[in-house]
Structure formats: structure tokens, C-alpha cells
Design a protein around this motif. Structure first.
Motif, PDB file in Angstrom:
ATOM      1  N   ALA A  27      59.560  35.346  86.965  1.00 52.82           N
ATOM      2  CA  ALA A  27      58.723  35.854  85.834  1.00 52.82           C
ATOM      3  C   ALA A  27      59.354  35.489  84.298  1.00 52.82           C
ATOM      4  O   ALA A  27      58.362  35.265  83.485  1.00 52.82           O
ATOM      5  N   LEU A  28      60.500  35.502  84.354  1.00 54.04           N
ATOM      6  CA  LEU A  28      60.902  35.465  83.109  1.00 54.04           C
ATOM      7  C   LEU A  28      60.834  34.191  82.336  1.00 54.04           C
ATOM      8  O   LEU A  28      60.451  33.960  81.084  1.00 54.04           O
ATOM      9  N   ARG A  29      61.155  33.194  83.218  1.00 54.75           N
ATOM     10  CA  ARG A  29      60.871  31.721  82.707  1.00 54.75           C
ATOM     11  C   ARG A  29      59.512  31.431  82.653  1.00 54.75           C
ATOM     12  O   ARG A  29      59.090  30.663  81.607  1.00 54.75           O
ATOM     13  N   LEU A  30      58.448  32.035  83.414  1.00 58.86           N
ATOM     14  CA  LEU A  30      57.076  31.624  83.022  1.00 58.86           C
ATOM     15  C   LEU A  30      56.466  32.671  82.042  1.00 58.86           C
ATOM     16  O   LEU A  30      55.608  32.110  81.268  1.00 58.86           O
ATOM     17  N   PRO A  34      61.407  39.371  78.416  1.00 61.67           N
ATOM     18  CA  PRO A  34      62.026  40.348  79.643  1.00 61.67           C
ATOM     19  C   PRO A  34      61.144  41.492  79.964  1.00 61.67           C
ATOM     20  O   PRO A  34      60.878  41.875  81.039  1.00 61.67           O
ATOM     21  N   THR A  35      60.571  42.072  79.109  1.00 66.44           N
ATOM     22  CA  THR A  35      59.567  43.302  79.304  1.00 66.44           C
ATOM     23  C   THR A  35      58.546  42.794  80.116  1.00 66.44           C
ATOM     24  O   THR A  35      58.182  43.548  81.094  1.00 66.44           O
ATOM     25  N   ASP A  36      57.765  41.960  79.793  1.00 65.73           N
ATOM     26  CA  ASP A  36      56.714  41.378  80.708  1.00 65.73           C
ATOM     27  C   ASP A  36      56.998  40.893  82.002  1.00 65.73           C
ATOM     28  O   ASP A  36      56.326  40.882  83.080  1.00 65.73           O
ATOM     29  N   ALA A  37      58.442  40.291  81.899  1.00 67.72           N
ATOM     30  CA  ALA A  37      58.643  39.537  83.266  1.00 67.72           C
ATOM     31  C   ALA A  37      59.170  40.847  84.313  1.00 67.72           C
ATOM     32  O   ALA A  37      58.661  40.764  85.225  1.00 67.72           O
ATOM     33  N   GLU A  38      59.626  41.816  83.685  1.00 66.95           N
ATOM     34  CA  GLU A  38      59.943  42.960  84.667  1.00 66.95           C
ATOM     35  C   GLU A  38      58.417  43.637  85.110  1.00 66.95           C
ATOM     36  O   GLU A  38      58.351  43.923  86.288  1.00 66.95           O
ATOM     37  N   ALA A 123      67.804  30.295  74.295  1.00 65.57           N
ATOM     38  CA  ALA A 123      66.424  30.754  73.796  1.00 65.57           C
ATOM     39  C   ALA A 123      65.441  29.751  73.242  1.00 65.57           C
ATOM     40  O   ALA A 123      64.283  29.764  73.275  1.00 65.57           O
ATOM     41  N   ALA A 124      66.443  28.817  72.491  1.00 64.13           N
ATOM     42  CA  ALA A 124      65.649  27.402  72.229  1.00 64.13           C
ATOM     43  C   ALA A 124      64.638  26.759  73.277  1.00 64.13           C
ATOM     44  O   ALA A 124      63.766  26.422  73.059  1.00 64.13           O
ATOM     45  N   VAL A 125      65.530  26.635  74.469  1.00 66.13           N
ATOM     46  CA  VAL A 125      65.048  26.049  75.800  1.00 66.13           C
ATOM     47  C   VAL A 125      63.843  26.739  76.201  1.00 66.13           C
ATOM     48  O   VAL A 125      62.621  26.260  76.688  1.00 66.13           O
ATOM     49  N   GLN A 126      64.196  28.137  76.123  1.00 68.53           N
ATOM     50  CA  GLN A 126      62.860  28.904  76.869  1.00 68.53           C
ATOM     51  C   GLN A 126      61.845  29.029  75.810  1.00 68.53           C
ATOM     52  O   GLN A 126      60.444  28.791  76.167  1.00 68.53           O
ATOM     53  N   ARG A 127      61.975  28.766  74.490  1.00 69.61           N
ATOM     54  CA  ARG A 127      60.759  28.582  73.646  1.00 69.61           C
ATOM     55  C   ARG A 127      60.022  27.032  73.902  1.00 69.61           C
ATOM     56  O   ARG A 127      58.858  27.093  73.763  1.00 69.61           O
ATOM     57  N   ALA A 128      60.850  26.251  74.071  1.00 69.43           N
ATOM     58  CA  ALA A 128      60.315  24.902  74.435  1.00 69.43           C
ATOM     59  C   ALA A 128      59.583  24.901  75.492  1.00 69.43           C
ATOM     60  O   ALA A 128      58.177  24.427  75.790  1.00 69.43           O
ATOM     61  N   LEU A 129      59.905  25.676  76.743  1.00 70.58           N
ATOM     62  CA  LEU A 129      59.014  25.963  77.931  1.00 70.58           C
ATOM     63  C   LEU A 129      57.732  26.612  77.520  1.00 70.58           C
ATOM     64  O   LEU A 129      56.822  26.049  78.103  1.00 70.58           O
ATOM     65  N   MET A 130      57.767  27.435  76.546  1.00 68.65           N
ATOM     66  CA  MET A 130      56.526  28.332  76.314  1.00 68.65           C
ATOM     67  C   MET A 130      55.573  27.486  75.526  1.00 68.65           C
ATOM     68  O   MET A 130      54.557  27.606  75.306  1.00 68.65           O
TER      69      MET A 130
ATOM     70  N   GLN B  53      70.776  32.201  84.986  1.00 70.10           N
ATOM     71  CA  GLN B  53      70.092  33.115  85.879  1.00 70.10           C
ATOM     72  C   GLN B  53      70.236  34.691  85.374  1.00 70.10           C
ATOM     73  O   GLN B  53      71.447  35.165  85.301  1.00 70.10           O
ATOM     74  N   GLU B  54      69.320  35.296  85.036  1.00 71.36           N
ATOM     75  CA  GLU B  54      69.505  36.690  84.507  1.00 71.36           C
ATOM     76  C   GLU B  54      69.724  37.649  85.586  1.00 71.36           C
ATOM     77  O   GLU B  54      68.760  37.563  86.692  1.00 71.36           O
ATOM     78  N   SER B  55      70.119  38.741  85.296  1.00 70.10           N
ATOM     79  CA  SER B  55      70.546  39.568  86.215  1.00 70.10           C
ATOM     80  C   SER B  55      69.458  40.910  86.106  1.00 70.10           C
ATOM     81  O   SER B  55      68.831  40.797  85.134  1.00 70.10           O
ATOM     82  N   LEU B  56      69.094  41.528  87.150  1.00 73.44           N
ATOM     83  CA  LEU B  56      67.889  42.439  87.089  1.00 73.44           C
ATOM     84  C   LEU B  56      68.316  43.622  85.833  1.00 73.44           C
ATOM     85  O   LEU B  56      69.431  43.924  85.593  1.00 73.44           O
ATOM     86  N   PRO B  57      67.182  43.883  85.020  1.00 76.16           N
ATOM     87  CA  PRO B  57      67.455  44.862  84.044  1.00 76.16           C
ATOM     88  C   PRO B  57      68.205  46.230  84.481  1.00 76.16           C
ATOM     89  O   PRO B  57      67.598  46.432  85.619  1.00 76.16           O
TER      90      PRO B  57
END
Lengths: 184, 237
Positions: A27-30, A34-38, A123-130, B53-57
Motif C-alpha cells: 500500500a505504501l508503494r502504491l 504512510p497515512t493513506d497506506a495505513e 523518497a526520490a525513487v518513491q516520487r518517481a513511482l508516483m 521494507q518499512e515496518s508497521l507504524p
């Protein structure tokens, strides 16, 4: 050990402890934050726990969860687009000058290496994914980060294998351009 | 053999037949362009694979449990109602909504609506006009909005910014449990936000956190927020 489970054999707690991190990371990578991913990961896990008694173990639980995650994510994107419920744009694209106007996506996007020394490279790679469209992003995340085969990705996303191949190839070409200044 | 650009991606993933793989290998040995393309693509793949790989918050499981619990209590009573009661309730709701809509349509004259919206949408905000009295009132009102959002009062920005107020705004989600416990999760904070009066007590707020800009409407009278995603809506609850 077989990956198949039945509700009676594996408690909900075991199920959550085993699979929640994987669902959260996907979810985080999509989604990219983090908030929306959770929020998404929790919706997926609640859905999965509800359906767990009927899960026959025909597919690996992980593939089953990938599929639920991608579907919940797609539905959410569609829902938000349709309802216009919330507007959230990356600050990289936010002009911030005229506050009477809605945020505008600039046509000229900033180079990803701008200020990279102070910024986390991931963060730069994540932004590239987005920056990829959501279909391509799903393919890239499933392939590069979850290490799924073309066949598995095709099953999870419910698309032909040929489409997986072409989307991945196109996405890598785009990422090559976006990430050219980001060092490894 | 022509260039093998379109085969490089599946080649990296070992998704080509043995024959195709051999052909690609032979080609890249003799073609510097394709060899460079392959190296660049491998570099891109490497960069993405390096994402951690991130751990759970912290508190993820507790919040998940809270969400499950709230969903159960939200829908359970409805599921257990007899079918006839459900049908009756739905029909009555339908009638009530129809009556309300019809009544409201009758009450509103079209010309009044237009005039009203013109009067209540000033071209400039009080601060932009430099009206100190209004500015003070506005600051007071916006402080309430910030209080609602869980942060301290803002201060005025420099004259050049005019319409921009500065001050920390914290977005906090709270999760009340039935047993009285509450969990709080900070979901973002912002040093910069701006607002525009739309109607009496209704402001359009643009708030920038470290990564995102949120645009929403705050109603100071009913203490509600409109136009946020479901996650952020909980700020006010």
C-alpha cells in the motif's frame, strides 16, 4: 511448508502478524504516503479477515492478499476521482502563490535530483513511482518490490501477460528518464 | 539482427525463451547502444529494488482493532433487524427525504439565491483590504479553526504575504475506544496555511504539510470540515 491456510488452523492474530507488513508495504508503494497506506492496509486486512473463513487456499494467501489490496486501491482511486472528495497534491507541484486558486500541477516538473543531498534517496525513487500512471505503478511494484513473475502479476491484476510485459517495459523506460540523475 | 530494445525488459526478468535470451546476449555483445540501454535499465531496477521494507507504524494493530470494532458496532444492529423492519425504515426514510427536498425547492426563489451568493462572496478578503478590525476578527475566528484542528493560534505573516497566516497546524487522528482509552496518531503538521472567507463562518483553507497540500472548507459554527478525505475528516471528531 504449504502457504495454504484455513481459518480454524491459523488464528487471526497469526494471520495479521504474518501478512500485515507485506500489505502495508504494498500500500505504501502504491500510495506514496504512510497515512493513506495505513488506512488502505487496514481496510484490506479487515476485508481479508472477513473473507478468511471462505478462503479455500487455492491460491497462496499472499497472492490472494495482493489481489485484494490492488482492488481496494483501484476502487478507492476511482471513488475519490468520481466524488472529488479530497484534493491532495504533492508540494513539488504546488505553486503556493495564489491561495484563492486550486493547487495547480505545473507542466514543468522539477528535476528529481534537486536538493537530493539533503533528501532521502528513497523518497526520490518513491516520487518517481508516483509519476507513473496507476496501472504501470502496480506492475512495477509487484515486479520489483514483491518479486512476482509476469504470470502472477497478470493473475493479480487480472490482465493478459502480454500487457504486463509491455507495461513494465514502458514503465522502466519512463523511470530511466525520471531517475537518470539519481545516483545508485 | 535489429536492435533488441523491446526485449531488454523481459530479458532482465528471465521471461524470454532460451533462444531469445541467446539472441539478446549475442546482440548486446556487438551493439554498444543496446548494451548501454541494458545497463541503464538494470540501474533503474536496482534503484527501485533498494526501496526499503518499512515496518508497521507504531500502534497499527491497535488502530486496526479500533477500526474493526467501530465497523462492527456501526453495522451489526442493522444486520440483526428483521427484514420487514428494514423495508419499513427504508421506505420511511425515502418519503422523508422526498418531502424535505420538495419543501426546500418550494421555499427557495431562484433570484434570491443568485443575489445571496453575490453578496456573500467578497472580491477581497478583509486582510487583503487592510481592515484592521476585520483582520482581528478574522484572526480570532481562524484561531478557533486551528483549535478545532488541534493546534495553537497562528500569527500574521509578513505584509508581503497579506492573505497568508502562519502558525503550526497539527493533524491528529484520535481513536476513542469503548472502554474509555484513546489513541492519538499524528498524521502531519504544517507551518503554513491560508484561508479565504466563502460565507459567514465558512472558510476555504489551504494547508500545506511537509509533503502535501490539503484544501478543505471549515464551518466554524458547526465545527465541521468538508472536502477532506475520510481519514482527515476524523480530525474534527
Amino acid at each position: 511448508m504449504s502457504e495454504s491456510v484455513s481459518h480454524s488452523q491459523v488464528s487471526e492474530t497469526d494471520f495479521l502478524q504474518k501478512h500485515a507488513p507485506m500489505v502495508y508495504n504494498l500500500a505504501l508503494r502504491l500510495l506514496g504516503n504512510p497515512t493513506d497506506a495505513e488506512d488502505l492496509a487496514q481496510d484490506v486486512l479487515i476485508k481479508a479477515l472477513k473473507a478468511l473463513p471462505d478462503f479455500r487456499g487455492e491460491a497462496a494467501p499472499s497472492s490472494w492478499l495482493y489481489r485484494i489490496t490492488v482492488n481496494v486501491w483501484k476502487n478507492r482511486v476511482r471513488y475519490e476521482k468520481r466524488r472529488g472528495l479530497w484534493k491532495m497534491v504533492s508540494l513539488e507541484f504546488f505553486t503556493g502563490e495564489n491561495h484563492d486558486e486550486e493547487p495547480v500541477i505545473k507542466k514543468e516538473e522539477p528535476a528529481l535530483d534537486a536538493g537530493l543531498e539533503a533528501e532521502d534517496k528513497s523518497a526520490a525513487v518513491q516520487r518517481a513511482l508516483m509519476r507513473l500512471d496507476k496501472e504501470s505503478r502496480a506492475v512495477v511494484v509487484l515486479r520489483e518490490l514483491q518479486e512476482k513473475s509476469y504470470q502472477e502479476i497478470a493473475q493479480i491484476l487480472d490482465i493478459p501477460e502480454g500487457t504486463v510485459k509491455s507495461r513494465l517495459s514502458r514503465a522502466r523506460e519512463s523511470l530511466k528518464e525520471i531517475l537518470k540523475d539519481v545516483p545508485r | 539482427m535489429s536492435h533488441v530494445k523491446e526485449l531488454l525488459s523481459p530479458y532482465i526478468d528471465h521471461e524470454l525463451s532460451a533462444e531469445q535470451s541467446r539472441a539478446v546476449e549475442t546482440h548486446i555483445t556487438n551493439c554498444p547502444d543496446c548494451r548501454r540501454d541494458l545497463e541503464e535499465m538494470l540501474s533503474v531496477v536496482g534503484k527501485i529494488k533498494e526501496l526499503p521494507q518499512e515496518s508497521l507504524p507504531v500502534g497499527f494493530m491497535e488502530r486496526l482493532e479500533w477500526k474493526r470494532e467501530s465497523l462492527r458496532s456501526k453495522y451489526n444492529w442493522w444486520f440483526f433487524l428483521p427484514f420487514q423492519v428494514k423495508i419499513t425504515a427504508l421506505a420511511m426514510t425515502g418519503v422523508l427525504v422526498t418531502v424535505l427536498v420538495v419543501e426546500r425547492t418550494k421555499e427557495r426563489k431562484p433570484s434570491e439565491g443568485v443575489l445571496e451568493s453575490k453578496q456573500e462572496m467578497p472580491a477581497e478578503s478583509p486582510i487583503a483590504r487592510g481592515n484592521l478590525q476585520n483582520e482581528a476578527g478574522r484572526r480570532e475566528r481562524m484561531s478557533k479553526a486551528v483549535m478545532v484542528a488541534g493546534a495553537s493560534a497562528p500569527t500574521m505573516a509578513s505584509e508581503a504575504d497579506k492573505d497568508v497566516l502562519r502558525g503550526p497546524v497539527e493533524f491528529v487522528k484520535t481513536y476513542p475506544f469503548k472502554d474509555g482509552r484513546t489513541l492519538s496518531q499524528k498524521i502531519g503538521s504544517s507551518q503554513r496555511w491560508s484561508s479565504r472567507k466563502l460565507k459567514e463562518n465558512i472558510y476555504k483553507v489551504t494547508c500545506q504539510t511537509r509533503t502535501y497540500a490539503y484544501v478543505f472548507q471549515v464551518n466554524l459554527e458547526s465545527r465541521t470540515i468538508k472536502g477532506l478525505n475520510p481519514v482527515s475528516k476524523r480530525i474534527l471528531q
